[in-house]
Scaffold this motif. Structure first.
Motif, mmCIF file in Angstrom:
data_model
loop_
_atom_site.group_PDB
_atom_site.id
_atom_site.type_symbol
_atom_site.label_atom_id
_atom_site.label_comp_id
_atom_site.label_asym_id
_atom_site.label_seq_id
_atom_site.Cartn_x
_atom_site.Cartn_y
_atom_site.Cartn_z
ATOM 1 N N LEU A 191 8.232 -34.672 -8.301
ATOM 2 C CA LEU A 191 8.022 -35.896 -7.539
ATOM 3 C C LEU A 191 7.932 -37.056 -8.524
ATOM 4 O O LEU A 191 7.027 -37.092 -9.369
ATOM 5 C CB LEU A 191 6.742 -35.808 -6.704
ATOM 6 C CG LEU A 191 6.363 -37.090 -5.961
ATOM 7 C CD1 LEU A 191 7.427 -37.469 -4.935
ATOM 8 C CD2 LEU A 191 5.008 -36.938 -5.274
ATOM 9 N N ASN A 192 8.870 -37.962 -8.434
ATOM 10 C CA ASN A 192 8.917 -39.112 -9.345
ATOM 11 C C ASN A 192 8.815 -38.672 -10.809
ATOM 12 O O ASN A 192 8.018 -39.195 -11.586
ATOM 13 C CB ASN A 192 7.815 -40.119 -8.975
ATOM 14 C CG ASN A 192 8.072 -40.714 -7.606
ATOM 15 O OD1 ASN A 192 9.212 -40.885 -7.197
ATOM 16 N ND2 ASN A 192 7.004 -40.995 -6.871
ATOM 17 N N ASP A 193 9.602 -37.652 -11.123
ATOM 18 C CA ASP A 193 9.761 -37.110 -12.479
ATOM 19 C C ASP A 193 8.509 -36.394 -13.009
ATOM 20 O O ASP A 193 8.410 -36.137 -14.208
ATOM 21 C CB ASP A 193 10.190 -38.221 -13.469
ATOM 22 C CG ASP A 193 11.481 -38.887 -13.029
ATOM 23 O OD1 ASP A 193 12.397 -38.152 -12.588
ATOM 24 O OD2 ASP A 193 11.571 -40.130 -13.084
ATOM 25 N N ARG A 194 7.597 -36.097 -12.095
ATOM 26 C CA ARG A 194 6.427 -35.309 -12.501
ATOM 27 C C ARG A 194 6.397 -34.020 -11.703
ATOM 28 O O ARG A 194 6.600 -34.038 -10.475
ATOM 29 C CB ARG A 194 5.130 -36.068 -12.243
ATOM 30 C CG ARG A 194 4.889 -37.185 -13.208
ATOM 31 C CD ARG A 194 3.531 -37.769 -12.953
ATOM 32 N NE ARG A 194 3.169 -38.729 -13.992
ATOM 33 C CZ ARG A 194 2.015 -39.331 -14.052
ATOM 34 N NH1 ARG A 194 1.091 -39.093 -13.149
ATOM 35 N NH2 ARG A 194 1.744 -40.181 -15.014
ATOM 36 N N SER A 195 6.103 -32.927 -12.373
ATOM 37 C CA SER A 195 6.045 -31.636 -11.683
ATOM 38 C C SER A 195 4.789 -31.561 -10.809
ATOM 39 O O SER A 195 3.698 -31.934 -11.244
ATOM 40 C CB SER A 195 6.020 -30.508 -12.726
ATOM 41 O OG SER A 195 5.953 -29.267 -12.070
ATOM 42 N N GLN A 196 4.990 -31.128 -9.575
ATOM 43 C CA GLN A 196 3.868 -30.978 -8.651
ATOM 44 C C GLN A 196 3.908 -29.574 -8.037
ATOM 45 O O GLN A 196 4.992 -29.065 -7.737
ATOM 46 C CB GLN A 196 3.959 -32.002 -7.504
ATOM 47 C CG GLN A 196 4.011 -33.441 -7.939
ATOM 48 C CD GLN A 196 2.665 -33.973 -8.422
ATOM 49 O OE1 GLN A 196 1.656 -33.262 -8.391
ATOM 50 N NE2 GLN A 196 2.636 -35.208 -8.875
ATOM 51 N N THR A 197 2.746 -28.997 -7.847
ATOM 52 C CA THR A 197 2.655 -27.732 -7.115
ATOM 53 C C THR A 197 1.659 -27.955 -5.989
ATOM 54 O O THR A 197 0.458 -28.105 -6.230
ATOM 55 C CB THR A 197 2.188 -26.579 -8.042
ATOM 56 O OG1 THR A 197 3.097 -26.495 -9.139
ATOM 57 C CG2 THR A 197 2.188 -25.243 -7.294
ATOM 58 N N TRP A 198 2.180 -28.000 -4.786
ATOM 59 C CA TRP A 198 1.351 -28.350 -3.634
ATOM 60 C C TRP A 198 1.437 -27.260 -2.569
ATOM 61 O O TRP A 198 2.471 -26.597 -2.403
ATOM 62 C CB TRP A 198 1.809 -29.674 -3.006
ATOM 63 C CG TRP A 198 1.478 -30.888 -3.823
ATOM 64 C CD1 TRP A 198 0.679 -30.945 -4.919
ATOM 65 C CD2 TRP A 198 1.981 -32.214 -3.608
ATOM 66 N NE1 TRP A 198 0.622 -32.235 -5.388
ATOM 67 C CE2 TRP A 198 1.400 -33.037 -4.612
ATOM 68 C CE3 TRP A 198 2.822 -32.798 -2.679
ATOM 69 C CZ2 TRP A 198 1.666 -34.394 -4.702
ATOM 70 C CZ3 TRP A 198 3.083 -34.167 -2.770
ATOM 71 C CH2 TRP A 198 2.508 -34.951 -3.764
ATOM 72 N N HIS A 199 0.368 -27.152 -1.813
ATOM 73 C CA HIS A 199 0.343 -26.200 -0.699
ATOM 74 C C HIS A 199 0.977 -26.845 0.527
ATOM 75 O O HIS A 199 0.795 -28.034 0.795
ATOM 76 C CB HIS A 199 -1.112 -25.808 -0.391
ATOM 77 C CG HIS A 199 -1.216 -24.888 0.779
ATOM 78 N ND1 HIS A 199 -1.374 -25.350 2.071
ATOM 79 C CD2 HIS A 199 -1.111 -23.533 0.868
ATOM 80 C CE1 HIS A 199 -1.388 -24.312 2.897
ATOM 81 N NE2 HIS A 199 -1.238 -23.206 2.190
ATOM 82 N N THR A 200 1.740 -26.057 1.237
ATOM 83 C CA THR A 200 2.317 -26.553 2.483
ATOM 84 C C THR A 200 2.404 -25.415 3.492
ATOM 85 O O THR A 200 2.187 -24.248 3.152
ATOM 86 C CB THR A 200 3.715 -27.176 2.251
ATOM 87 O OG1 THR A 200 4.191 -27.764 3.458
ATOM 88 C CG2 THR A 200 4.726 -26.136 1.780
ATOM 89 N N GLU A 201 2.695 -25.790 4.716
ATOM 90 C CA GLU A 201 2.937 -24.803 5.781
ATOM 91 C C GLU A 201 4.430 -24.803 6.088
ATOM 92 O O GLU A 201 5.109 -25.819 5.898
ATOM 93 C CB GLU A 201 2.158 -25.191 7.043
ATOM 94 C CG GLU A 201 0.651 -25.212 6.870
ATOM 95 C CD GLU A 201 0.076 -23.821 6.623
ATOM 96 O OE1 GLU A 201 0.681 -22.831 7.087
ATOM 97 O OE2 GLU A 201 -0.961 -23.739 5.939
ATOM 98 N N PRO A 202 4.979 -23.696 6.608
ATOM 99 C CA PRO A 202 6.431 -23.630 6.846
ATOM 100 C C PRO A 202 6.969 -24.754 7.737
ATOM 101 O O PRO A 202 8.079 -25.208 7.552
ATOM 102 C CB PRO A 202 6.626 -22.276 7.525
ATOM 103 C CG PRO A 202 5.458 -21.468 7.131
ATOM 104 C CD PRO A 202 4.330 -22.416 6.937
#
Lengths: 150, 266
Positions: free
Chosen positions: A7-18
């Motif tokens: 996201l905007n050249d930064r790595s993100q690890t986020w929780h989401t639902e399908p």
């Protein structure tokens, strides 16, 4: 489930639902330049760039963004500054709600077709609703931005 | 949020097909753009992303378009822009906005057999074969005529390149609205084709009128008008919240006649 993406050249690890949209995921994480308007693929205010192409964040499932590059106006500050300046000069900026989506569309148009004329700009911006401007000033601003950018 | 109980990210078409057969209610996910047209909770969603179905291959005689190719990629492809004077690209450019077309896929737009489709009507002007994972090749017309849901995976569509002049007309209240009705008319290798979509039923060819036109030796302005009248006599048009049947009839008559005049060059 967790997804990892840029996201905007930064790595993100986020929780989401399908069933969660990219729009809801971004806003849940306070990326509020991405507006929630119609939430039904019609108004364009939730536009983001996925791999440099404009997509509607309300229409993209967040889970499908794993491994992809997402950009919002927060990540394109220099270019958005130029677009904002053109909007200001041409009086295309009123309530501002539609501006982030249109700015990203113009950024993509510049990459895709930097010599676009007024008719091509209008066609490219179809799908971006603005209840203030009447669109003419935005087309002028787009021509100014593309002219100065090229 | 869309209610999805189980999301399946698969590594192969084989796996996707196996899951599709295993779960009665499984839904294939193309671009996901049309998934919100339904309101029912989705029990099993099988994602076709990443399976290599997103390429367009052009040869001297045909174009093979992967089912996961976006409508925008199809619209802007140089080979597709050349088909029938660019009518297919023009039709695609009228489907919502660029950002939507970057998400919606060819496969999703065809498999839904959407009555409002602005893709199916122009595709009927061309010789289009659908390539299914299990059923193999199937003509687009055969697929559209089938009732019920086909539990198969569309891999690609193949368009044969033929000498063609074509036009497409979408009638809608606004640029972003669904069609009230749409009409496509073409001359393909000297033979006429006419299709009507958003009737509000799914797009269909006016085959009897096409056959009649092929028998007319020296068509005139009156021929085009008569063809328009014959189309509304043979194709079922209806009423829904977008338009009344009688309004659709007037539109179809007018645009069939204009389209025939345009493609015939008369």
């Amino acid at each position: 489930m967790k997804i990892k993406f840029m996201l905007n050249d930064r790595s993100q690890t986020w929780h989401t639902e399908p069933g969660e949209s990219l729009l809801d995921l971004l806003r849940r994480h306070h990326v509020v330049s991405v507006k929630k308007g119609c939430d039904g693929s019609t108004c364009g205010v939730c536009t983001v760039l996925m791999n440099q192409k404009p997509v509607l964040a309300c229409t993209v499932l967040a889970v499908r963004c794993a491994g992809e590059h997402i950009h919002t106006v927060e990540g394109l500050a220099d270019e958005v500054e130029k677009i904002s300046e053109a909007f200001g000069i041409e009086g295309a900026d009123q309530c501002g709600f539609c501006n982030p989506g249109i700015a990203l569309a113009l950024y993509a148009l510049k990459a895709e077709h930097p010599e676009a004329d007024a008719a091509e700009i209008k066609q490219y911006l179809e799908g971006h609703l603005c209840r203030c401007s009447g669109y003419q000033s935005q087309v002028k601003a787009a021509l100014r931005y593309l002219g100065e950018a090229s | 949020m869309i209610h999805i109980e189980q999301y399946h990210k698969v590594d192969s078409l084989e796996e996707a097909y196996r899951l599709l057969q295993k779960y009665e209610t499984a839904v294939l996910l193309g671009g996901g753009a049309w998934i919100r047209t339904g309101s029912k909770p989705l029990e099993h969603v099988i994602d076709l992303k990443g399976l290599g179905l997103d390429t367009i291959i052009e040869t001297k005689d045909s174009l093979s378009i992967g089912a996961m190719v976006s409508l925008r990629a199809m619209e802007t492809h140089a080979g597709i822009r050349q088909l029938g004077g660019g009518f297919l690209s023009e039709a695609l450019s009228q489907i919502l906005g660029v950002a939507f077309r970057n998400t919606a896929t060819v496969g999703g737009s065809i498999m839904g057999k959407f009555s409002f489709s602005d893709l199916l009507t122009p595709l009927l002007m061309l010789d289009v074969t659908l390539q299914f994972y299990d059923a193999g090749p199937m003509r687009l017309t055969t697929f559209l005529a089938q009732r019920g849901r086909l539990k198969d995976i569309l891999q690609a569509i193949t368009i044969e390149k033929k000498a063609c002049r074509a036009m497409f007309k979408k009638v809608a209240n606004t640029a972003l609205d669904f069609s009230i009705v749409n009409v496509a008319v073409a001359i393909v290798e000297g033979r006429y084709r006419i299709a009507v979509g958003a009737r509000p039923g799914t797009a269909i060819l006016a085959e009897s009128v096409m056959a009649w036109l092929d028998t007319v030796e020296s068509p005139t302005e009156a021929t085009w008008k008569e063809a328009g009248e014959k189309v509304v006599e043979t194709i079922k048009l209806g009423t829904n919240q977008r338009a009344h049947e009688s309004y659709r009839q007037q539109l179809v008559k007018t645009y069939v006649a204009r389209g025939l005049k345009e493609v015939s060059g008369s």
